[in-house]
Write an enzyme that holds these catalytic residues in place. Structure first.
Site, PDB file in Angstrom:
ATOM      1  NE  ARG A 160       7.855 -57.491 -19.607  1.00 58.24           N
ATOM      2  CZ  ARG A 160       6.764 -56.857 -19.188  1.00 58.24           C
ATOM      3  NH1 ARG A 160       5.637 -57.523 -18.995  1.00 58.24           N
ATOM      4  NH2 ARG A 160       6.790 -55.554 -18.959  1.00 58.24           N
TER       5      ARG A 160
ATOM      6  CB  ILE B 174       9.493 -54.317 -15.845  1.00 55.40           C
ATOM      7  CG1 ILE B 174      10.060 -55.233 -16.946  1.00 55.40           C
ATOM      8  CG2 ILE B 174       8.042 -54.607 -15.570  1.00 55.40           C
ATOM      9  CD1 ILE B 174      10.050 -56.726 -16.575  1.00 55.40           C
ATOM     10  CB  SER B 175      10.406 -50.998 -20.629  1.00 56.99           C
ATOM     11  OG  SER B 175      11.143 -49.923 -20.121  1.00 56.99           O
ATOM     12  CD  GLN B 176       3.787 -50.806 -24.349  1.00 52.42           C
ATOM     13  OE1 GLN B 176       3.947 -49.621 -24.067  1.00 52.42           O
ATOM     14  NE2 GLN B 176       2.954 -51.199 -25.286  1.00 52.42           N
TER      15      GLN B 176
END
Length: 213
Positions: A37, A63-65
């Site tokens: 990530r 950027i999503s959790q």
């Protein structure tokens, strides 16, 4: 930037955190353990990559959790070779998770800057979607329909009708619906006209942008 043993250790801890929050699907957890990530983020923010939080990226997007990514992915119940439409490519992290699960991914991004960046970046990591498209997610991708699953990674004020129409019978649409905060919603297509709707609590997403032309 490289992917090191330290990063792998941090990913394992992140996957453990996500599992403690209720994610049970081992394929989803393994994808989080595997995908670097930190490479999806600016190098100066590397320390934030393996914290279970959303983080800003280019074009006023996030950027999503990781928990949210895992939650949405688990709801899709993806099987190998499923045809999946993703609305909102963003950084490409969710795309990579879908590809790790063996899905054939078609992904649409509304922001030109992100579309260009992610289109070049994903193949460098070995992630190849069937199609990455610059376009309006509200319209879906009729020429490739029907889809086994559709995932929307931005907050939609309503459920776009084309997305419902492009879902296979038996298919699953996961979409966060709402304006200031969103309710994670799952639609399962039971027949041509019948959908089962389930709701899974409150989440926060950036808004889904519509083509205003």
């Amino acid at each position: 930037m490289k992917d090191t043993f330290k990063h792998k250790g941090m990913r394992n801890k992140l996957a453990d955190t996500v599992a403690r929050k209720g994610i049970k699907n081992e394929d989803v957890l393994n994808a989080i353990r595997k995908i670097p990530r930190h490479l999806f983020m600016d190098s100066s923010f590397e320390d934030h990559a393996y914290v279970d939080k959303a983080f800003p990226i280019a074009a006023e997007q996030t950027i999503s959790q990781p928990y949210t990514v895992a939650f949405q992915t688990e709801l899709l119940q993806i099987k190998k070779n499923d045809k999946v439409l993703e609305i909102g490519t963003g950084s490409g992290y969710q795309t990579a998770v879908l590809l790790e699960l063996g899905a054939r991914v078609y992904s649409i991004e509304r922001q030109k800057e992100l579309f260009k960046k992610t289109s070049l970046f994903l193949p460098k990591l070995g992630y190849r979607a069937k199609k990455l498209i610059f376009g309006d997610g509200y319209k879906g991708l009729e020429e490739e329909a029907p889809f086994d699953s559709i995932i929307v990674t931005a907050g939609a004020p309503f459920v776009p009708k084309p997305l419902m129409a492009q879902l296979k019978i038996g298919g699953r649409l996961v979409i966060p619906v709402g304006t200031s905060s969103q309710t994670m919603t799952l639609y399962i297509r039971k027949s041509e006209k019948e959908f089962e709707k389930r709701e899974f609590g409150s989440f926060r997403f950036v808004p889904l942008l519509e083509d205003k032309k």
